[in-house]
Each structure stands twice: as structure tokens, then as C-alpha cells.
Design a protein around this motif. Structure first.
Motif, mmCIF file in Angstrom:
data_model
loop_
_atom_site.group_PDB
_atom_site.id
_atom_site.type_symbol
_atom_site.label_atom_id
_atom_site.label_comp_id
_atom_site.label_asym_id
_atom_site.label_seq_id
_atom_site.Cartn_x
_atom_site.Cartn_y
_atom_site.Cartn_z
ATOM 1 N N PHE A 1 0.833 -1.198 0.000
ATOM 2 C CA PHE A 1 0.000 0.000 0.000
ATOM 3 C C PHE A 1 0.866 1.244 0.000
ATOM 4 N N ASP A 2 0.426 2.236 -0.768
ATOM 5 C CA ASP A 2 1.067 3.551 -0.795
ATOM 6 C C ASP A 2 -0.055 4.581 -0.695
ATOM 7 N N SER A 3 0.047 5.486 0.284
ATOM 8 C CA SER A 3 -1.024 6.456 0.499
ATOM 9 C C SER A 3 -1.067 7.542 -0.569
ATOM 10 N N GLY A 4 -0.082 7.591 -1.454
ATOM 11 C CA GLY A 4 -0.141 8.514 -2.587
ATOM 12 C C GLY A 4 0.116 9.959 -2.196
ATOM 13 N N ILE A 5 -0.801 10.846 -2.611
ATOM 14 C CA ILE A 5 -0.564 12.290 -2.469
ATOM 15 C C ILE A 5 -0.983 12.840 -1.104
ATOM 16 N N ILE A 6 -1.407 11.985 -0.177
ATOM 17 C CA ILE A 6 -1.758 12.456 1.163
ATOM 18 C C ILE A 6 -0.515 13.057 1.811
ATOM 19 N N PRO A 7 -0.627 14.253 2.416
ATOM 20 C CA PRO A 7 0.556 14.910 3.003
ATOM 21 C C PRO A 7 0.971 14.282 4.337
ATOM 22 N N PRO A 8 2.228 14.525 4.752
ATOM 23 C CA PRO A 8 2.644 14.092 6.083
ATOM 24 C C PRO A 8 1.924 14.913 7.148
ATOM 25 N N PRO A 9 1.724 14.407 8.349
ATOM 26 C CA PRO A 9 2.306 13.157 8.863
ATOM 27 C C PRO A 9 1.478 11.912 8.548
ATOM 28 N N TYR A 10 0.459 12.044 7.715
ATOM 29 C CA TYR A 10 -0.420 10.905 7.425
ATOM 30 C C TYR A 10 0.139 9.979 6.339
#
Length: 252
Positions: A14-23
């Protein structure tokens, strides 16, 4: 799709993609049941945190040690759940562009090519369920317990539901009696419970004694359904559905 008896393992990436850190994060779960038991390996890593301050990480409820790794057993009840999940999965012919889930099936000990499930959201939830099972297995997190109180004109009834992802069991307790209830039934109930709007400004540390229904979702704070728990969509009366399900459970 290979036959269930030919499947001996699964890898979930899984890769969360364009969600910014810290998420933003990535994980890989490797599962192997070729020897009858279920062995598991998880590597979870939060990404791009060097782009934000430690204060921003803490403000969002995270810590500086959120990465997690595990290698060891998982309850074998998950084998059937994984096989059933794969049996109902439809596959996409499109490649992922902005993150998501990819799978690699192992058949008779040989890992196959990358496959992309069409229902990404469903598989993301399933992946999180497995991670929660690992957290409970390693005692990193305790199972979630929901407490509920129903007050009528003549009696007060207290009950609780404990959802154990580690072995996919749900325990319903009322007084001195406890029983198992259906896993999928409970999953649907949990979706209902976390759908309404909870007003934490009027939440209390103890349940009410006046006629009504009260719920505590694992954080020690009690909410009254219909007052502290209200429907977001007026056309979808989730609050009444929650009351009805718990009323049925208490009558069984």
C-alpha cells in the motif's frame, strides 16, 4: 483466479499517494499459510516527515516512533478470511497513478505477478483490519470495546461489544452473560456507530440514568443518542438504527 487450495500466500503493498505528512505512509504485509499455520510480516513506514516539524506531527496525534515492523504468527482464522476476500475480488486492468493497493498472490509456493484489485477502498479497509490484528497480537493496542446503556421506564440495561481483530471474534456481554456474535454483522454495526456526529462538548464521564440510550466508544466518554450523537444526513436516520440493533441484541 486460482483455487483456494492452490493459494499459499499473499503480499499486500500500500502507498497512500498524495496524502501529506504526517499521514502519508507505505506498508507491505506478507502472508504465508503454506504449512497450515499463518505466518506474517509487516513493514509500515510513515513518509516525508522531514518536510514538517515535530510539533506538527504531535499536533495531529502522532509520535516520532509510528513506524512499525512485525514478523511472526497470526491467528489462522485469517486464512479463510483472506481466501474468501480473494475469491470475491474483481481485478482492474488499469495501473495505479496516485497510490493504492497492489497484491501478489502465491500459488503452490510460487509468487505471481502484480494484481490490482478494482475495489481499492474495500481492500484498504481489509489491509487496515490485518494491521489491527497484528497490533492486537503484539499487544501494541487492545481490542476495541463499545459500551452501551439502554434506559427505559422500568429498567436500565448495560452491555458491551468487544471486537477482537486478532482472532476475528466479537464478544457481547450483558451482566454475567456473554456470547459470540457474527463478525460481519458487527462490522456493519461499527460502520453505523461511527457515522453520526459526536458532540464532545456535552459528553460525560458516566452514562445517564434518565430514559434514553447512551454509548461510549472506547475513550471513556459517554454520549446520549439523539442529543450528543446526531445524524449528519437527515434523510439517513443512523441513530435510530443503532438504537434498534442494540435493543435487539439486549432482547436475545
Amino acid at each position: 483466479m486460482p483455487k483456494q487450495e492452490e493459494l499459499t500466500g499473499l503480499e499486500i503493498e500500500f502507498d497512500s499517494g498524495i496524502i501529506p505528512p504526517p499521514y502519508s505512509h507505505v506498508y507491505r504485509i506478507s502472508l504465508d499459510w503454506s504449512k497450515g499455520e499463518l505466518s506474517c510480516k509487516l513493514d509500515l513506514h510513515y513518509t516525508d516527515r522531514d518536510e514538517i516539524s515535530e510539533a506538527e506531527i504531535f499536533d495531529e496525534g502522532f509520535t516520532l516512533q509510528d513506524d512499525f515492523s512485525y514478523e511472526g504468527p497470526l491467528n489462522k482464522t485469517w486464512i479463510k478470511a483472506i481466501q474468501n476476500k480473494l475469491a470475491e475480488t474483481k481485478w482492474s486492468g488499469k495501473s495505479l497513478e496516485e497510490g493504492g493497493i497492489i497484491l501478489k498472490l502465491t500459488e503452490s509456493g510460487v509468487q505471481g505477478k502484480v494484481k490490482i484489485p478494482a475495489d481499492q477502498d474495500d481492500w484498504m479497509v481489509f489491509g487496515q483490519d490485518i494491521i489491527q490484528a497484528i497490533y492486537e497480537t503484539t499487544k501494541k493496542e487492545a481490542p476495541l470495546t463499545i459500551h452501551y446503556r439502554q434506559v427505559t421506564s422500568d429498567k436500565i440495561q448495560d452491555c458491551s461489544i468487544t471486537i477482537r481483530f486478532s482472532d476475528r471474534e466479537v464478544i457481547f456481554v450483558e451482566g454475567d452473560e456473554e456470547r459470540n456474535i457474527n463478525w460481519e454483522y458487527t462490522v456493519q454495526l461499527m460502520k453505523l456507530i461511527f457515522t453520526p456526529d459526536y458532540n464532545y462538548e456535552i459528553a460525560k464521564e458516566n452514562p445517564g440514568n434518565k430514559r434514553g440510550a447512551y454509548i461510549e466508544c472506547g475513550d471513556g466518554l459517554w454520549h446520549e443518542l439523539g442529543k450528543g450523537v446526531v445524524n449528519i444526513d437527515p434523510s439517513n436516520d443512523v441513530v435510530s438504527k443503532i438504537k434498534e440493533i442494540f435493543s435487539d441484541l439486549l432482547e436475545e
